[in-house]
Motif scaffolding. Structure first.
Motif, PDB file in Angstrom:
ATOM      1  N   TYR A  63      -2.304  11.201   6.231  1.00  0.00           N
ATOM      2  CA  TYR A  63      -0.898  10.998   6.600  1.00  0.00           C
ATOM      3  C   TYR A  63      -0.455   9.606   6.145  1.00  0.00           C
ATOM      4  CZ  TYR A  63      -1.777  14.978   9.637  1.00  0.00           C
ATOM      5  OH  TYR A  63      -2.116  16.198  10.123  1.00  0.00           O
ATOM      6  N   PRO A  64      -0.123   9.438   4.887  1.00  0.00           N
ATOM      7  CA  PRO A  64       0.275   8.116   4.395  1.00  0.00           C
ATOM      8  C   PRO A  64       1.664   7.682   4.862  1.00  0.00           C
ATOM      9  CG  PRO A  64       0.460   9.742   2.650  1.00  0.00           C
ATOM     10  CD  PRO A  64      -0.170  10.441   3.830  1.00  0.00           C
ATOM     11  N   ASN A  65       2.417   8.585   5.489  1.00  0.00           N
ATOM     12  CA  ASN A  65       3.763   8.242   5.957  1.00  0.00           C
ATOM     13  C   ASN A  65       3.763   7.687   7.381  1.00  0.00           C
ATOM     14  OD1 ASN A  65       3.068  10.676   7.095  1.00  0.00           O
ATOM     15  ND2 ASN A  65       5.128  11.517   7.013  1.00  0.00           N
ATOM     16  N   PRO A  67       4.008   5.099  10.357  1.00  0.00           N
ATOM     17  CA  PRO A  67       4.817   3.876  10.408  1.00  0.00           C
ATOM     18  C   PRO A  67       3.937   2.645  10.249  1.00  0.00           C
ATOM     19  CG  PRO A  67       4.688   4.895  12.579  1.00  0.00           C
ATOM     20  CD  PRO A  67       4.036   5.825  11.623  1.00  0.00           C
ATOM     21  N   TYR A  77       0.346  -2.017  11.867  1.00  0.00           N
ATOM     22  CA  TYR A  77       0.931  -0.811  12.442  1.00  0.00           C
ATOM     23  C   TYR A  77       1.593  -1.171  13.770  1.00  0.00           C
ATOM     24  CZ  TYR A  77      -1.518   1.749   8.889  1.00  0.00           C
ATOM     25  OH  TYR A  77      -1.939   2.216   7.670  1.00  0.00           O
ATOM     26  N   TRP A  85       4.818   8.343  16.892  1.00  0.00           N
ATOM     27  CA  TRP A  85       4.684   9.153  15.676  1.00  0.00           C
ATOM     28  C   TRP A  85       3.509  10.121  15.799  1.00  0.00           C
ATOM     29  CZ3 TRP A  85       0.754   9.370  12.001  1.00  0.00           C
ATOM     30  CH2 TRP A  85       1.067  10.077  10.833  1.00  0.00           C
ATOM     31  N   ASN A  89       3.984  14.317  16.117  1.00  0.00           N
ATOM     32  CA  ASN A  89       3.438  15.165  15.070  1.00  0.00           C
ATOM     33  C   ASN A  89       2.225  15.959  15.541  1.00  0.00           C
ATOM     34  OD1 ASN A  89       5.223  14.505  12.926  1.00  0.00           O
ATOM     35  ND2 ASN A  89       4.231  12.529  12.796  1.00  0.00           N
TER      36      ASN A  89
END
Length: 94
Positions: A63-65, A67, A77, A85, A89
C-alpha cells in the motif's frame, strides 16, 4: 509619579504571568496529551503498530498510498492519520 509606578507594577505582573505560563512544560516541551508522537519515522513504525519489521515493510510496499510526509529524505508517518487510514481500509484493526 504614582501612575508610572502603576504601569511598572502592571508590566511586572504581566511579565510574571507570561513567564509562568511558558514554564509549564519546561522540562518536557514535546509532550503530547495522547502520549503518542505526532510523526513517526518509518524505521520506528513497527513499534507503534505492534507488527514485525518485515510485516511493516510488506504493508508499505503493498500500500504505497499510505499517508506519509517526506522531509529532507526521511519518511515520517502521521500517527493519527495512519491509524485512521488503516482502519478505514480494513487493513489493520487496533
Amino acid at each position: 509619579m504614582d501612575i508610572s509606578f502603576f504601569w511598572i507594577g502592571a508590566g511586572l505582573a504581566a511579565l510574571g504571568y507570561f513567564i509562568g505560563d511558558g514554564l509549564k512544560n519546561f522540562k518536557n516541551p514535546k509532550a503530547s496529551s495522547s502520549g503518542y508522537p505526532t510523526l513517526i519515522k518509518e524505521k520506528d513504525l513497527y513499534i507503534y503498530l505492534g507488527l514485525s519489521k518485515e510485516e511493516v515493510k510488506e504493508l508499505l510496499s503493498k500500500y504505497p498510498n499510505a499517508p506519509k510526509v517526506e522531509l529532507k529524505g526521511t519518511t515520517y508517518y502521521p500517527y493519527q492519520n495512519l491509524l485512521e487510514w488503516l482502519s478505514s481500509n480494513d487493513i489493520y484493526k487496533s
